[in-house]
Design a protein around this motif. Structure first.
Motif, PDB file in Angstrom:
ATOM      1  N   PRO A  85       0.809  -1.225   0.000  1.00  0.00           N
ATOM      2  CA  PRO A  85       0.000   0.000   0.000  1.00  0.00           C
ATOM      3  C   PRO A  85       0.838   1.269   0.000  1.00  0.00           C
ATOM      4  O   PRO A  85       0.384   2.303  -0.502  1.00  0.00           O
ATOM      5  N   VAL A  86       2.055   1.223   0.558  1.00  0.00           N
ATOM      6  CA  VAL A  86       2.939   2.393   0.480  1.00  0.00           C
ATOM      7  C   VAL A  86       3.218   2.739  -0.976  1.00  0.00           C
ATOM      8  O   VAL A  86       3.159   3.914  -1.386  1.00  0.00           O
ATOM      9  N   PHE A  87       3.497   1.735  -1.780  1.00  0.00           N
ATOM     10  CA  PHE A  87       3.773   1.969  -3.204  1.00  0.00           C
ATOM     11  C   PHE A  87       2.556   2.544  -3.910  1.00  0.00           C
ATOM     12  O   PHE A  87       2.651   3.517  -4.664  1.00  0.00           O
ATOM     13  N   VAL A  88       1.403   1.936  -3.661  1.00  0.00           N
ATOM     14  CA  VAL A  88       0.187   2.349  -4.372  1.00  0.00           C
ATOM     15  C   VAL A  88      -0.175   3.795  -4.027  1.00  0.00           C
ATOM     16  O   VAL A  88      -0.440   4.622  -4.908  1.00  0.00           O
ATOM     17  N   VAL A  89      -0.195   4.118  -2.735  1.00  0.00           N
ATOM     18  CA  VAL A  89      -0.563   5.472  -2.311  1.00  0.00           C
ATOM     19  C   VAL A  89       0.457   6.491  -2.807  1.00  0.00           C
ATOM     20  O   VAL A  89       0.096   7.588  -3.256  1.00  0.00           O
ATOM     21  N   SER A  90       1.726   6.135  -2.756  1.00  0.00           N
ATOM     22  CA  SER A  90       2.765   7.062  -3.207  1.00  0.00           C
ATOM     23  C   SER A  90       2.656   7.334  -4.702  1.00  0.00           C
ATOM     24  O   SER A  90       2.845   8.471  -5.152  1.00  0.00           O
ATOM     25  N   ILE A  91       2.338   6.322  -5.491  1.00  0.00           N
ATOM     26  CA  ILE A  91       2.149   6.521  -6.930  1.00  0.00           C
ATOM     27  C   ILE A  91       0.984   7.469  -7.175  1.00  0.00           C
ATOM     28  O   ILE A  91       1.043   8.359  -8.038  1.00  0.00           O
ATOM     29  N   TYR A 102       9.440  14.352  -2.931  1.00  0.00           N
ATOM     30  CA  TYR A 102       9.279  12.962  -2.506  1.00  0.00           C
ATOM     31  C   TYR A 102       9.239  12.815  -0.989  1.00  0.00           C
ATOM     32  O   TYR A 102       9.814  11.884  -0.421  1.00  0.00           O
ATOM     33  N   THR A 103       8.545  13.735  -0.355  1.00  0.00           N
ATOM     34  CA  THR A 103       8.256  13.594   1.071  1.00  0.00           C
ATOM     35  C   THR A 103       7.117  12.607   1.298  1.00  0.00           C
ATOM     36  O   THR A 103       7.067  11.915   2.316  1.00  0.00           O
TER      37      THR A 103
END
Length: 566
Positions: free
Chosen positions: A218-224, A317-318
């Motif tokens: 989920p970190v990847f998905v939300v960050s994208i 990229y914070t």
């Protein structure tokens, strides 16, 4: 303009000033620092307050399965069950298999020992330091990146758990590698195969090491989404990397449901016997209250300052850092994951936020931030070097020494319903070898945990006499208990206690020795070990013997006199 895709962002590592350190210097510095912090006591696994002997026995199990491949392959279910009956510290399924596999590979090279387990963690600690530096170089110049990596690996809580056979360091190493690859892909208009594969493979390895690492998905998905890089998901490179992640996560889920479902469900509060209150206030405030111990006060204060500065100055990229912290908090608060050591997995974003804040603290007077950074780094390294694992009271070593002489070839049933006895003595004795030259590991006797043997005794046997007869058939000649014995009804320890106390009260066993134990670090420091021996004469039944004939190790327990905790 979205600050996370600002035009000023660099496609590669930020440049460093000319001159100064040679290119290999950062790697050398971090490897030496890692050796100083994590290379201490490689031959002494304590297992005082963690699951280190689960991880050690899991590695030994896979090593033994490979050594006796014919039996393991012909009937793997029977092989596993027989092994578990004699060495119940094995718990693959509750834990994913990757660390045990790497541990077994190490044992194939250096031999079966606790040294092999800790050496495997140490190798991962070096990888953790180098992955941290590589990721931090995406954002910082060389000196700042080295200092940030040094702070991360010197954090006392991480050092504490990284100097035993635990999964926090190996899992964090792969998570850092995954974030390095992810950020490379996120920053690029056309993600490369190397960044996509690095992210996908390291994410899969992290999840296969410790289930908690699944929070990266989920970190990847939300960050994208926050960086508006949705087109990346149409790239064949990214699709391939995501496929690798999904395969790794799916394998862990399948193994958990098939083998370790009941135990994992109990931990997460998803069983009928133990349903967690998901929105208990204390549960949701646990990590908030524990952050000073997880991070240390200086890191927490600097990270808070860094978050404010990063948001005000729109530092690129914070968002992945903030998302990592938020999702960690939500997942571990909801899923009954309240243990401070899990906080090791959210250290990197806090460290990076703190470093960003110091770097941009006073742009016109950069020496201020650099000075604070230097002092913080030195202070954290000093704190890390002062961390020591708790020692073990001499009583446990004395018990091991006596049993090494008395027990062979008979078995011993242990009932330790409370820490520290369960991890320190039961599992330690299960991995201990008879100390006389030429004796095999099997000759030491088999250590049986009462929880596995007696947990559902009312369903398997009609009464305690039948239980006692079964134990006799299993060569159980000795029984060891620990007092006081507070029991946890959710874990079924009250049922086990009734069986153990009933067998003792029936007069089948007599007390032959007791040892007082004093724990300086524990909430119940005064303990008593009691060893019982079966009254009636016994003849050893060879049919109840585990057939493996592999050499094992002797273990020396560290003294508690000079021990300190972080």
């Amino acid at each position: 303009m979205n600050p996370d895709v600002a035009a000023t962002d660099s496609e590669g590592p930020l440049p460093s000033k000319r001159g100064g350190w040679p290119a290999y210097a950062p790697v050398l510095v971090l490897v030496l620092l890692t050796a100083m912090l994590y290379g201490r006591g490689l031959t002494q696994s304590r297992g005082v307050a963690g699951d280190s002997f689960h991880h050690l026995l899991n590695g030994i199990f896979l090593h033994d399965a490979a050594s006796d491949a014919a039996a393991a392959i012909s009937d793997p279910l029977r092989f596993g069950k027989d092994y578990y009956r004699h060495y119940p510290a094995v718990n693959l399924g509750y834990y994913p298999p990757l660390f045990a596999m790497t541990e077994a590979a190490t044992m194939a090279v250096v031999g079966v020992s606790n040294l092999a387990g800790q050496l495997t963690v140490f190798i991962h600690a070096i990888a953790m330091a180098l992955f941290a530096y590589a990721w931090f170089r995406r954002r910082l110049d060389r000196r700042w990146a080295v200092a940030a990596a040094a702070v991360l690996i010197s954090t006392p809580l991480l050092v504490f758990w990284g100097t035993d056979i635990m999964l926090e360091v190996p899992a964090l190493a792969y998570m850092l590698g995954a974030m390095w690859g992810f950020e490379q892909a996120l920053r690029s208009d056309r993600p490369t195969w190397s960044s996509a594969m690095l992210c996908g493979i390291c994410t899969a390895l992290a999840v296969l090491t410790k289930q908690h690492a699944i929070l990266l998905l989920p970190v990847f998905v939300v960050s994208i989404g926050l960086t508006r890089r949705w087109r990346h998901l149409l790239s064949l490179r990214i699709i391939t990397g995501v496929t690798i992640m999904v395969i790794g996560a799916g394998a862990v889920v399948a193994m958990t449901l098939r083998i370790g479902g009941a135990a994992v469900g109990h931990t997460l509060g998803h069983t009928s016997q133990h349903v967690a209150d998901r929105f208990n206030v204390d549960q949701w405030l646990f990590y908030m209250k524990g952050m000073p111990e997880i991070l240390t006060w200086p890191t927490l204060a600097l990270a808070t300052l860094g978050l404010v500065i990063s948001l005000r100055r729109r530092v690129p990229y914070t968002s992945p850092l903030v998302v990592w912290v938020v999702l960690f908090y939500l997942m571990h608060s909801y899923f009954k994951g309240q243990n401070l050591r899990y906080g090791c997995l959210c250290l990197p974003p806090f460290v990076l936020l703190a470093v960003h804040g110091l770097k941009d603290l006073a742009p016109s007077r950069r020496w201020i931030g650099a000075t604070v950074m230097a002092l913080w780094t030195v202070a954290t390294i000093v704190q890390g070097t002062l961390v020591r694992q708790p020692g073990v009271p001499a009583a446990y070593q004395q018990a091991a020494d006596l049993l090494a002489e008395k027990a062979p070839p008979f078995a011993i049933l242990t009932f330790f319903p409370d820490f520290p006895g369960r991890p320190v003595t039961c599992y330690r004795l299960a991995a201990e070898k008879q100390r006389r030259a030429g004796r095999r590991f099997d000759d030491f006797g088999h250590i049986l945990r009462a929880g596995q043997v007696l947990g559902n005794w009312r369903e398997r046997w009609s009464d305690l006499d039948a239980v006692n007869a079964e134990l006799r058939a299993w060569n159980v000649k000795y029984l060891m208990t620990e007092l006081p014995r507070p029991v946890n009804p959710f874990a079924g320890e009250d049922v086990v206690a009734s069986a153990v106390d009933g067998i003792i009260a029936a007069g089948a066993f007599r007390e032959i020795h007791r040892w007082p134990a004093h724990w300086e670090e524990k909430h119940m420091p005064h303990r008593t070990l009691i060893l019982y021996e079966r009254r009636e004469p016994m003849t050893f039944d060879a049919r109840a013997t585990w057939p493996m004939k592999l050499a094992r190790m002797g273990i020396t327990l560290p003294s508690s006199k000079a021990s300190t905790t972080p």
